[in-house]
Scaffold this motif. Structure first.
Motif, PDB file in Angstrom:
ATOM      1  N   ARG A  44     -15.432  10.698   1.722  1.00 53.68           N
ATOM      2  CA  ARG A  44     -14.477  10.551   2.824  1.00 53.68           C
ATOM      3  C   ARG A  44     -14.074   9.083   2.991  1.00 53.68           C
ATOM      4  O   ARG A  44     -12.899   8.758   3.174  1.00 53.68           O
ATOM      5  N   GLU A  96     -10.201   7.899   2.635  1.00 49.38           N
ATOM      6  CA  GLU A  96      -9.535   7.275   3.778  1.00 49.38           C
ATOM      7  C   GLU A  96      -9.105   5.843   3.453  1.00 49.38           C
ATOM      8  O   GLU A  96      -8.014   5.411   3.827  1.00 49.38           O
ATOM      9  N   SER A 150      -6.190   5.963   0.975  1.00 52.36           N
ATOM     10  CA  SER A 150      -5.006   6.451   1.693  1.00 52.36           C
ATOM     11  C   SER A 150      -4.386   5.326   2.518  1.00 52.36           C
ATOM     12  O   SER A 150      -3.165   5.151   2.531  1.00 52.36           O
ATOM     13  N   ARG A 151      -5.231   4.562   3.195  1.00 51.93           N
ATOM     14  CA  ARG A 151      -4.752   3.442   4.005  1.00 51.93           C
ATOM     15  C   ARG A 151      -4.048   2.406   3.126  1.00 51.93           C
ATOM     16  O   ARG A 151      -3.049   1.821   3.517  1.00 51.93           O
TER      17      ARG A 151
END
Length: 159
Positions: A54, A58, A61-62
């Motif tokens: 995760r 994340e 993705s950021r």
């Protein structure tokens, strides 16, 4: 403490994120040389596998470096899972680094390398193909073992 609260606390404490800009060319920065880095250290336990997966998803993705993070999720799951199952170490460290063209995933542990018998190739086997999968989804894979632990570096193409 609930597992998700523990995961969040541990990743927040272990987070290191930096952005280094490239060389200045005239009044502008060379954006192709921008390197983003982030890392997380956790105990080498089962809940670390989904927590670090995760964290990786994340973070990437950021940064906006992958259009699809499924390959990244598979690579992180395999590498962190190997640490938890095989290293007998106490910690697992995930380091992520990205430029405009590449994403580097590095997983380190403080365990001891144990030679495992090379399994006979078996299409029906349920395990034993993790590093083969990692190599299939990566442009480059390096595995280094020492008395201080194991370090695996994987480079993937950013998209």
């Amino acid at each position: 403490m609930a597992a998700s609260a523990l995961e969040t606390r541990m990743c927040t404490i272990g987070l290191l994120e930096t952005v280094k800009t490239g060389k200045k060319t005239g009044a502008r920065h060379d954006r192709s040389a921008v390197r983003k880095s982030a890392g997380c250290v956790m105990d080498a336990v089962d809940v670390s596998v989904p927590a670090l997966r995760r964290f990786a998803r994340e973070t990437v993705s950021r940064w906006g470096v992958l259009s699809d993070d499924a390959d990244l999720a598979l690579v992180v799951t395999e590498l962190v899972g190997n640490v938890v199952r095989h290293s007998k170490g106490t910690e697992v460290c995930l380091l992520l680094s990205a430029t405009a063209s590449t994403l580097t995933v590095e997983v380190r542990d403080n365990g001891r390398w144990h030679d495992h018998p090379v399994p006979t190739p078996d299409e029906l086997a349920c395990s034993g193909r993790g590093l083969q999968l990692v190599k299939a989804y990566s442009a480059y894979v390096l595995v280094r073992t020492s008395t201080d632990g194991t370090r695996v570096v994987v480079t993937m193409q950013a998209s």
